[in-house]
Design a protein around this motif. Structure first.
Motif, short mmCIF file in Angstrom:
data_model
loop_
_atom_site.label_atom_id
_atom_site.label_comp_id
_atom_site.label_asym_id
_atom_site.label_seq_id
_atom_site.Cartn_x
_atom_site.Cartn_y
_atom_site.Cartn_z
N VAL A 123 -15.62 -39.70 -61.59
CA VAL A 123 -14.97 -38.50 -62.14
C VAL A 123 -14.65 -37.52 -61.02
CG1 VAL A 123 -15.31 -36.48 -63.61
CG2 VAL A 123 -15.97 -38.75 -64.43
N ASN A 124 -15.61 -37.28 -60.14
CA ASN A 124 -15.39 -36.35 -59.02
C ASN A 124 -14.26 -36.82 -58.11
OD1 ASN A 124 -17.62 -35.10 -60.11
ND2 ASN A 124 -18.64 -34.78 -58.15
N SER A 125 -14.29 -38.10 -57.79
CA SER A 125 -13.27 -38.65 -56.89
C SER A 125 -11.89 -38.58 -57.53
CB SER A 125 -13.60 -40.10 -56.53
OG SER A 125 -14.82 -40.18 -55.84
N ALA A 126 -11.81 -38.85 -58.83
CA ALA A 126 -10.53 -38.80 -59.52
C ALA A 126 -9.97 -37.38 -59.51
CB ALA A 126 -10.68 -39.30 -60.95
N ARG A 127 -10.84 -36.40 -59.75
CA ARG A 127 -10.38 -35.01 -59.75
C ARG A 127 -9.98 -34.56 -58.35
NH1 ARG A 127 -10.25 -30.22 -62.79
NH2 ARG A 127 -8.65 -29.09 -61.65
N ALA A 128 -10.74 -35.00 -57.34
CA ALA A 128 -10.39 -34.64 -55.96
C ALA A 128 -9.04 -35.24 -55.58
CB ALA A 128 -11.48 -35.12 -55.01
N LEU A 129 -8.80 -36.49 -55.98
CA LEU A 129 -7.50 -37.11 -55.70
C LEU A 129 -6.39 -36.37 -56.42
CD1 LEU A 129 -8.42 -40.91 -55.83
CD2 LEU A 129 -7.75 -39.58 -53.82
N GLY A 130 -6.68 -35.91 -57.65
CA GLY A 130 -5.68 -35.12 -58.38
C GLY A 130 -5.33 -33.85 -57.64
N THR A 131 -6.34 -33.20 -57.05
CA THR A 131 -6.09 -31.98 -56.27
C THR A 131 -5.26 -32.29 -55.03
OG1 THR A 131 -8.19 -31.02 -57.03
CG2 THR A 131 -7.19 -30.07 -55.06
N MET A 132 -5.57 -33.41 -54.37
CA MET A 132 -4.80 -33.79 -53.18
C MET A 132 -3.33 -34.01 -53.50
SD MET A 132 -7.46 -36.42 -51.31
CE MET A 132 -9.11 -35.92 -50.84
N TYR A 267 -29.98 -30.91 -42.57
CA TYR A 267 -31.06 -31.83 -42.91
C TYR A 267 -30.66 -32.71 -44.09
CZ TYR A 267 -33.78 -28.66 -40.02
OH TYR A 267 -34.24 -27.90 -38.98
N GLY A 268 -31.04 -33.98 -44.04
CA GLY A 268 -30.71 -34.87 -45.15
C GLY A 268 -31.32 -36.25 -44.94
N PRO A 269 -31.40 -37.03 -46.00
CA PRO A 269 -31.97 -38.38 -45.90
C PRO A 269 -31.01 -39.33 -45.19
CG PRO A 269 -31.09 -38.02 -48.09
CD PRO A 269 -30.98 -36.70 -47.38
N LEU A 270 -31.52 -40.50 -44.80
CA LEU A 270 -30.66 -41.51 -44.19
C LEU A 270 -29.61 -41.98 -45.20
CD1 LEU A 270 -33.22 -43.75 -42.28
CD2 LEU A 270 -31.53 -42.20 -41.28
N PRO A 271 -28.34 -42.10 -44.78
CA PRO A 271 -27.30 -42.58 -45.69
C PRO A 271 -27.59 -44.00 -46.15
CG PRO A 271 -26.35 -41.58 -43.72
CD PRO A 271 -27.80 -41.74 -43.46
N ARG A 272 -27.14 -44.29 -47.39
CA ARG A 272 -27.38 -45.62 -47.96
C ARG A 272 -26.12 -46.47 -48.01
NH1 ARG A 272 -29.62 -43.52 -53.56
NH2 ARG A 272 -27.76 -42.24 -53.20
N ASN A 273 -24.96 -45.87 -47.76
CA ASN A 273 -23.71 -46.61 -47.80
C ASN A 273 -22.68 -45.90 -46.92
OD1 ASN A 273 -22.56 -44.44 -49.45
ND2 ASN A 273 -23.80 -45.29 -51.11
N LEU A 274 -21.49 -46.49 -46.79
CA LEU A 274 -20.46 -45.93 -45.91
C LEU A 274 -20.00 -44.56 -46.37
CD1 LEU A 274 -18.29 -49.11 -45.15
CD2 LEU A 274 -19.96 -47.99 -43.67
N ASN A 275 -19.93 -44.37 -47.68
CA ASN A 275 -19.53 -43.08 -48.21
C ASN A 275 -20.50 -41.99 -47.78
OD1 ASN A 275 -17.87 -41.41 -50.11
ND2 ASN A 275 -19.84 -41.23 -51.14
N GLY A 350 -19.75 -37.34 -52.33
CA GLY A 350 -18.90 -38.07 -51.40
C GLY A 350 -18.06 -37.20 -50.50
N ILE A 351 -17.29 -37.85 -49.65
CA ILE A 351 -16.52 -37.16 -48.63
C ILE A 351 -15.39 -36.33 -49.21
CG2 ILE A 351 -14.86 -39.03 -48.22
CD1 ILE A 351 -16.60 -36.81 -45.55
N VAL A 352 -14.99 -36.60 -50.46
CA VAL A 352 -13.88 -35.85 -51.06
C VAL A 352 -14.34 -34.55 -51.71
CG1 VAL A 352 -12.54 -37.93 -51.52
CG2 VAL A 352 -14.13 -37.10 -53.25
N MET A 353 -15.62 -34.18 -51.55
CA MET A 353 -16.14 -33.03 -52.28
C MET A 353 -15.43 -31.73 -51.92
SD MET A 353 -19.91 -32.65 -50.55
CE MET A 353 -20.17 -32.60 -48.78
#
Length: 408
Positions: A123-132, A267-275, A350-353
């Protein structure tokens, strides 16, 4: 009654905040209160939540300084009377987070909760793409003839989006005469394109208008450079995404209670995926300058305090030495508390936030800022002056939270 209490805390689908800032009986014993707002586009509603919490306990800043979206929030705060600031901030953020499709868009339903992290990410990614693709209402719109395919007529139009709607919005929501009356000190930063110099537009030295605010947020290639008096400016965050150093190094120095509001967490935890790797890289990139500026200031201020004490003990015949005079000009015994309020990105954002201008995310960011401020103000030491030997104290609620998450 607290200011803002009658209005209530409307946080849409998230509901009323469970954590409220403690009532403060009297103004903390500092010569000035500064509110420092970083850049981060759609994440800027976190800053609005911070300000609401401060306003509810009557901690209004004497100086507000911002970069990029922080400059927009700063202008709304400085350009409105105290009793209207939260309402105008909400009007701005509700406007830019409404759907570009109007009645044809997916309705925002406050009562609908999204429990699945995967669904929330979609949902977040879809809305971010809509904004783009469609822009954000009364903020920016895509250019009909994109310079990616059609040459721009002039440098000021060389961008993917047109930000003229933002100028209209600022003129409607911000009283620039109030800013220029200097009831509150106001500073925004922008980068001079030709020289790479970070320039501060301050109402003590400039007559502030919409262009100065827009220049601070002119991040290429999305937004065009802003022309001011024949010079073109880009986003101040290209050089530094935090206004901390401008305020604390200003002369004459003052005992300062600084609320440093950052939208990227060191500060943050180790990433778990490419995103998550992309998000973590950006967080470190934009937070590193803030950490460096804070540590540099803490060390420099300890040296200033140390020499101020030493100067009083030096034999009088040494006072006129050039080296002593140089140090004396920099010495002072001012103290500072820096309350660091840092947005902690959720794993599904994600990166589109930065482009997620959805109402749901806006409300979530706002609430996060409000509750982080409430937690910070719950520490009595945060509002008490440090001793001159310590000089500068920092309070970082988000670091404790991040370390706890990383350990889980």
């Amino acid at each position: 009654m607290r200011e803002g209490a009658a209005r209530g805390f409307s946080m849409g689908d998230i509901g009323a905040a469970q954590l409220k800032p403690p009532w403060i009986e009297q103004r903390p014993p500092f010569e000035q209160i500064a509110l420092l707002l970083q850049g981060g586009r759609a994440l800027g509603s976190y800053q609005a939540g911070v300000y609401q919490a401060l306003a509810e306990v009557n901690l209004h800043p004497d100086w507000v300084a911002g970069i990029s979206i922080g400059a927009v929030n700063s202008a709304i705060i400085a350009g409105n009377p105290p009793e209207k600031r939260v309402d105008v901030l909400r009007k701005f953020w509700e406007t830019v987070s409404s759907s570009r499709l109007g009645p044809f868009g997916v309705p925002y339903l406050a009562a609908v909760q999204i429990q699945s992290e995967l669904l929330r990410r979609i949902v977040n990614s879809a809305r971010a793409l809509g904004t783009m693709f469609l822009g954000a209402p009364e903020f920016f719109t895509p250019r009909v003839l994109s310079p990616a395919f059609f040459p721009a007529v002039n440098f000021g139009e060389l961008s993917l989006y047109d930000v003229s709607p933002l100028k209209t919005t600022l003129e409607r929501l911000v009283d620039f005469d109030r800013i220029n009356a200097r009831e509150m000190r106001f500073t925004v930063g922008a980068t001079k394109v030709k020289t790479g110099e970070l320039v501060h537009f301050d109402n003590m030295t400039h007559r502030i208008g919409p262009a100065h605010v827009m220049a601070s947020g002119s991040l290429p290639p999305g937004f065009p450079a802003t022309e001011i008096e024949g010079e073109y400016y880009w986003d101040g965050g290209i050089v530094s995404n935090t206004p901390l150093q401008w305020v604390l190094d200003a002369k004459p120095r003052r005992d300062t209670l600084a609320f440093q509001v950052d939208l990227w967490n060191a500060y943050g935890p180790l990433p778990r995926n490419l995103n998550e790797i992309e998000v973590r890289e950006k967080e470190i990139q934009f937070s590193s300058r803030t950490r460096a500026a804070t540590e540099q200031y803490k060390y420099a201020q300890k040296l200033r305090i140390a020499f101020a004490k030493l100067f009083q003990r030096l034999p009088h015949e040494l006072h006129d030495l050039p080296e002593v005079q140089l140090l004396a000009r920099e010495a002072d015994d001012k103290i500072c508390n820096i309350i660091e309020l840092i947005y902690m990105a959720k794993s599904y954002e994600g990166i589109v936030m930065e482009f997620d201008f959805s109402r749901r995310s806006m409300e979530e960011h706002w609430r996060s800022g409000y509750e982080a401020t409430a937690r910070a103000l719950s520490d009595p030491a945060a509002l008490q002056k440090p001793d001159t030997l310590e000089g500068v104290r920092t309070f970082d609620v988000s670091q404790t939270q991040a370390e706890q998450q990383a350990a889980e």
